[in-house]
Design a protein around this motif. Structure first.
Motif, PDB file in Angstrom:
ATOM      1  N   VAL A  15      -7.566  -2.122  -5.740  1.00  0.00           N
ATOM      2  CA  VAL A  15      -7.716  -3.276  -4.833  1.00  0.00           C
ATOM      3  C   VAL A  15      -6.330  -3.908  -4.736  1.00  0.00           C
ATOM      4  O   VAL A  15      -5.810  -4.458  -5.717  1.00  0.00           O
ATOM      5  CB  VAL A  15      -8.749  -4.294  -5.353  1.00  0.00           C
ATOM      6  N   LEU A  16      -5.728  -3.786  -3.567  1.00  0.00           N
ATOM      7  CA  LEU A  16      -4.327  -4.143  -3.390  1.00  0.00           C
ATOM      8  C   LEU A  16      -4.211  -5.333  -2.438  1.00  0.00           C
ATOM      9  O   LEU A  16      -4.724  -5.278  -1.304  1.00  0.00           O
ATOM     10  CB  LEU A  16      -3.606  -2.913  -2.811  1.00  0.00           C
ATOM     11  N   ASN A  17      -3.573  -6.389  -2.912  1.00  0.00           N
ATOM     12  CA  ASN A  17      -3.404  -7.597  -2.108  1.00  0.00           C
ATOM     13  C   ASN A  17      -1.932  -7.826  -1.797  1.00  0.00           C
ATOM     14  O   ASN A  17      -1.078  -7.728  -2.673  1.00  0.00           O
ATOM     15  CB  ASN A  17      -3.980  -8.808  -2.853  1.00  0.00           C
ATOM     16  N   GLY A  18      -1.665  -8.153  -0.553  1.00  0.00           N
ATOM     17  CA  GLY A  18      -0.299  -8.302  -0.074  1.00  0.00           C
ATOM     18  C   GLY A  18       0.244  -9.717  -0.198  1.00  0.00           C
ATOM     19  O   GLY A  18      -0.286 -10.546  -0.933  1.00  0.00           O
ATOM     20  N   PRO A  19       1.311  -9.994   0.549  1.00  0.00           N
ATOM     21  CA  PRO A  19       2.101 -11.205   0.369  1.00  0.00           C
ATOM     22  C   PRO A  19       1.323 -12.489   0.592  1.00  0.00           C
ATOM     23  O   PRO A  19       0.480 -12.577   1.479  1.00  0.00           O
ATOM     24  CB  PRO A  19       3.218 -11.071   1.408  1.00  0.00           C
ATOM     25  N   HIS A  62       6.000  -7.939  -2.008  1.00  0.00           N
ATOM     26  CA  HIS A  62       7.101  -7.074  -1.567  1.00  0.00           C
ATOM     27  C   HIS A  62       6.569  -5.790  -0.940  1.00  0.00           C
ATOM     28  O   HIS A  62       5.788  -5.051  -1.568  1.00  0.00           O
ATOM     29  CB  HIS A  62       8.001  -6.754  -2.764  1.00  0.00           C
ATOM     30  N   GLU A  63       7.035  -5.512   0.236  1.00  0.00           N
ATOM     31  CA  GLU A  63       6.550  -4.353   0.996  1.00  0.00           C
ATOM     32  C   GLU A  63       6.721  -3.057   0.203  1.00  0.00           C
ATOM     33  O   GLU A  63       5.793  -2.235   0.121  1.00  0.00           O
ATOM     34  CB  GLU A  63       7.322  -4.286   2.323  1.00  0.00           C
ATOM     35  N   GLY A  64       7.922  -2.862  -0.390  1.00  0.00           N
ATOM     36  CA  GLY A  64       8.192  -1.623  -1.123  1.00  0.00           C
ATOM     37  C   GLY A  64       7.269  -1.468  -2.329  1.00  0.00           C
ATOM     38  O   GLY A  64       6.848  -0.352  -2.654  1.00  0.00           O
ATOM     39  N   GLU A  65       6.955  -2.579  -2.989  1.00  0.00           N
ATOM     40  CA  GLU A  65       6.044  -2.495  -4.154  1.00  0.00           C
ATOM     41  C   GLU A  65       4.643  -2.109  -3.714  1.00  0.00           C
ATOM     42  O   GLU A  65       3.945  -1.369  -4.421  1.00  0.00           O
ATOM     43  CB  GLU A  65       6.016  -3.833  -4.890  1.00  0.00           C
ATOM     44  N   LEU A  66       4.227  -2.615  -2.557  1.00  0.00           N
ATOM     45  CA  LEU A  66       2.899  -2.240  -2.053  1.00  0.00           C
ATOM     46  C   LEU A  66       2.881  -0.748  -1.738  1.00  0.00           C
ATOM     47  O   LEU A  66       1.915  -0.038  -2.037  1.00  0.00           O
ATOM     48  CB  LEU A  66       2.549  -3.069  -0.810  1.00  0.00           C
ATOM     49  N   ILE A  67       3.968  -0.273  -1.143  1.00  0.00           N
ATOM     50  CA  ILE A  67       4.062   1.152  -0.796  1.00  0.00           C
ATOM     51  C   ILE A  67       4.062   2.001  -2.073  1.00  0.00           C
ATOM     52  O   ILE A  67       3.354   3.013  -2.155  1.00  0.00           O
ATOM     53  CB  ILE A  67       5.318   1.407   0.077  1.00  0.00           C
ATOM     54  N   HIS A  77      -5.989   6.887  -8.431  1.00  0.00           N
ATOM     55  CA  HIS A  77      -7.159   6.150  -7.931  1.00  0.00           C
ATOM     56  C   HIS A  77      -7.992   7.014  -6.995  1.00  0.00           C
ATOM     57  O   HIS A  77      -7.516   8.001  -6.455  1.00  0.00           O
ATOM     58  CB  HIS A  77      -6.707   4.870  -7.211  1.00  0.00           C
ATOM     59  N   ARG A  78      -9.256   6.555  -6.800  1.00  0.00           N
ATOM     60  CA  ARG A  78     -10.173   7.330  -5.952  1.00  0.00           C
ATOM     61  C   ARG A  78     -10.260   6.781  -4.542  1.00  0.00           C
ATOM     62  O   ARG A  78     -10.859   7.414  -3.659  1.00  0.00           O
ATOM     63  CB  ARG A  78     -11.586   7.292  -6.533  1.00  0.00           C
ATOM     64  N   GLY A  79      -9.782   5.576  -4.353  1.00  0.00           N
ATOM     65  CA  GLY A  79      -9.877   4.950  -3.039  1.00  0.00           C
ATOM     66  C   GLY A  79      -9.151   3.622  -3.086  1.00  0.00           C
ATOM     67  O   GLY A  79      -8.778   3.146  -4.176  1.00  0.00           O
ATOM     68  N   ILE A  80      -8.951   3.041  -1.907  1.00  0.00           N
ATOM     69  CA  ILE A  80      -8.149   1.818  -1.826  1.00  0.00           C
ATOM     70  C   ILE A  80      -8.869   0.777  -0.977  1.00  0.00           C
ATOM     71  O   ILE A  80      -9.317   1.076   0.138  1.00  0.00           O
ATOM     72  CB  ILE A  80      -6.762   2.116  -1.186  1.00  0.00           C
ATOM     73  N   VAL A  81      -8.963  -0.435  -1.524  1.00  0.00           N
ATOM     74  CA  VAL A  81      -9.323  -1.623  -0.727  1.00  0.00           C
ATOM     75  C   VAL A  81      -8.030  -2.412  -0.604  1.00  0.00           C
ATOM     76  O   VAL A  81      -7.393  -2.728  -1.610  1.00  0.00           O
ATOM     77  CB  VAL A  81     -10.406  -2.467  -1.430  1.00  0.00           C
ATOM     78  N   ILE A  82      -7.613  -2.690   0.623  1.00  0.00           N
ATOM     79  CA  ILE A  82      -6.328  -3.367   0.805  1.00  0.00           C
ATOM     80  C   ILE A  82      -6.447  -4.538   1.753  1.00  0.00           C
ATOM     81  O   ILE A  82      -7.057  -4.420   2.827  1.00  0.00           O
ATOM     82  CB  ILE A  82      -5.235  -2.371   1.299  1.00  0.00           C
ATOM     83  N   ASN A  83      -5.899  -5.684   1.310  1.00  0.00           N
ATOM     84  CA  ASN A  83      -5.635  -6.786   2.236  1.00  0.00           C
ATOM     85  C   ASN A  83      -4.116  -6.815   2.400  1.00  0.00           C
ATOM     86  O   ASN A  83      -3.408  -7.347   1.537  1.00  0.00           O
ATOM     87  CB  ASN A  83      -6.155  -8.111   1.687  1.00  0.00           C
ATOM     88  N   PRO A  84      -3.616  -6.234   3.480  1.00  0.00           N
ATOM     89  CA  PRO A  84      -2.171  -6.138   3.647  1.00  0.00           C
ATOM     90  C   PRO A  84      -1.532  -7.465   4.057  1.00  0.00           C
ATOM     91  O   PRO A  84      -0.306  -7.548   4.182  1.00  0.00           O
ATOM     92  CB  PRO A  84      -1.993  -5.102   4.772  1.00  0.00           C
ATOM     93  N   ALA A  85      -2.372  -8.485   4.299  1.00  0.00           N
ATOM     94  CA  ALA A  85      -1.896  -9.828   4.662  1.00  0.00           C
ATOM     95  C   ALA A  85      -0.893  -9.712   5.824  1.00  0.00           C
ATOM     96  O   ALA A  85      -1.136  -8.966   6.778  1.00  0.00           O
ATOM     97  CB  ALA A  85      -1.343 -10.526   3.433  1.00  0.00           C
ATOM     98  N   GLY A  86       0.231 -10.432   5.746  1.00  0.00           N
ATOM     99  CA  GLY A  86       1.178 -10.461   6.869  1.00  0.00           C
ATOM    100  C   GLY A  86       1.713  -9.085   7.243  1.00  0.00           C
ATOM    101  O   GLY A  86       2.055  -8.833   8.409  1.00  0.00           O
ATOM    102  N   TYR A  87       1.768  -8.168   6.255  1.00  0.00           N
ATOM    103  CA  TYR A  87       2.295  -6.820   6.568  1.00  0.00           C
ATOM    104  C   TYR A  87       1.347  -6.013   7.457  1.00  0.00           C
ATOM    105  O   TYR A  87       1.759  -4.998   8.026  1.00  0.00           O
ATOM    106  CB  TYR A  87       2.603  -6.054   5.286  1.00  0.00           C
ATOM    107  N   ASP A  96       2.164   4.211   7.121  1.00  0.00           N
ATOM    108  CA  ASP A  96       2.521   5.604   6.850  1.00  0.00           C
ATOM    109  C   ASP A  96       2.147   5.992   5.417  1.00  0.00           C
ATOM    110  O   ASP A  96       1.684   7.112   5.173  1.00  0.00           O
ATOM    111  CB  ASP A  96       4.026   5.827   7.070  1.00  0.00           C
ATOM    112  N   ALA A  97       2.359   5.072   4.485  1.00  0.00           N
ATOM    113  CA  ALA A  97       2.014   5.354   3.077  1.00  0.00           C
ATOM    114  C   ALA A  97       0.513   5.588   2.947  1.00  0.00           C
ATOM    115  O   ALA A  97       0.074   6.547   2.298  1.00  0.00           O
ATOM    116  CB  ALA A  97       2.452   4.192   2.188  1.00  0.00           C
ATOM    117  N   LEU A  98      -0.281   4.735   3.583  1.00  0.00           N
ATOM    118  CA  LEU A  98      -1.744   4.885   3.496  1.00  0.00           C
ATOM    119  C   LEU A  98      -2.191   6.186   4.154  1.00  0.00           C
ATOM    120  O   LEU A  98      -3.105   6.860   3.668  1.00  0.00           O
ATOM    121  CB  LEU A  98      -2.432   3.677   4.145  1.00  0.00           C
ATOM    122  N   ALA A  99      -1.529   6.554   5.241  1.00  0.00           N
ATOM    123  CA  ALA A  99      -1.875   7.807   5.929  1.00  0.00           C
ATOM    124  C   ALA A  99      -1.514   9.008   5.063  1.00  0.00           C
ATOM    125  O   ALA A  99      -2.160  10.054   5.133  1.00  0.00           O
ATOM    126  CB  ALA A  99      -1.147   7.887   7.261  1.00  0.00           C
TER     127      ALA A  99
END
Ligand code: DQA
Length: 156
Positions: A15-19, A62-67, A77-87, A96-99
């Motif tokens: 579960v990944l949360n952005g800026p 930080h964008e690079g850390e999220l990537i 991990h088996r899957g991702i829940v992401i709130n990329p927020a402003g990004y 591209d990273a998620l793809a």
């Protein structure tokens, strides 16, 4: 035949949360509510457990850390829940990273981005997400984890 249920425990979901999401509770509460990121993380852990999953919680401004976190998820991990927020609205690189990782991806926004400023209506991430949930507040994370569990059913 080896029984997978007796093997190593299944990998967690990310579960990944952005800026700026570290400021939840303080940040524009009229839009984002009063729950803190810690409250949302507690909800995510509990919901994941209800669905037989383990949740790994990460947040970065930080964008690079999220990537980097998305790249690590490829094997960890088996899957991702992401709130990329402003990004969501700016980052081709995060898309591209998620793809690239070939994992189920659920995009979450606390607010209904389609009811807000026009620049929030487009998300680069949506085009590579299996599902997009927005406007449900923190419950959106629970919905996302429930859907991810469905997608993962029968896989390890
Ligand atoms: C957000 C919506 C984005 O437009 C904004 O930049 C955020 C939070 C949400 O959860 O509603 O930081 O992703």
């Amino acid at each position: 035949m080896p029984n997978p249920a007796e093997g190593a425990p299944a990998a967690p979901v990310l579960v990944l949360n952005g800026p700026n999401l570290n400021l939840l509770g303080l940040r524009e509460p009229r839009i984002y509510g009063h729950d803190t990121l810690a409250d949302i993380e507690t909800l995510c852990r509990a919901t994941a457990a209800e669905h037989g999953l383990r949740a790994d919680l990460r947040q970065s401004n930080h964008e690079g850390e999220l990537i980097d976190a998305v790249h690590e998820a490829r094997t960890a991990h088996r899957g991702i829940v992401i709130n990329p927020a402003g990004y969501s609205h700016t980052s081709v690189a995060l898309r591209d990273a998620l793809a690239a990782v070939d994992l189920p991806v659920i995009e979450v926004h606390l607010s209904n981005i389609h009811r807000r400023e026009e620049f929030r209506h487009f998300s680069y991430v949506s085009g590579v997400a299996d599902a997009v949930i927005c406007g449900a507040g923190p419950h959106g994370y629970a919905l996302a984890l429930a859907h991810l569990a469905r997608l993962l059913e029968g896989t390890r």
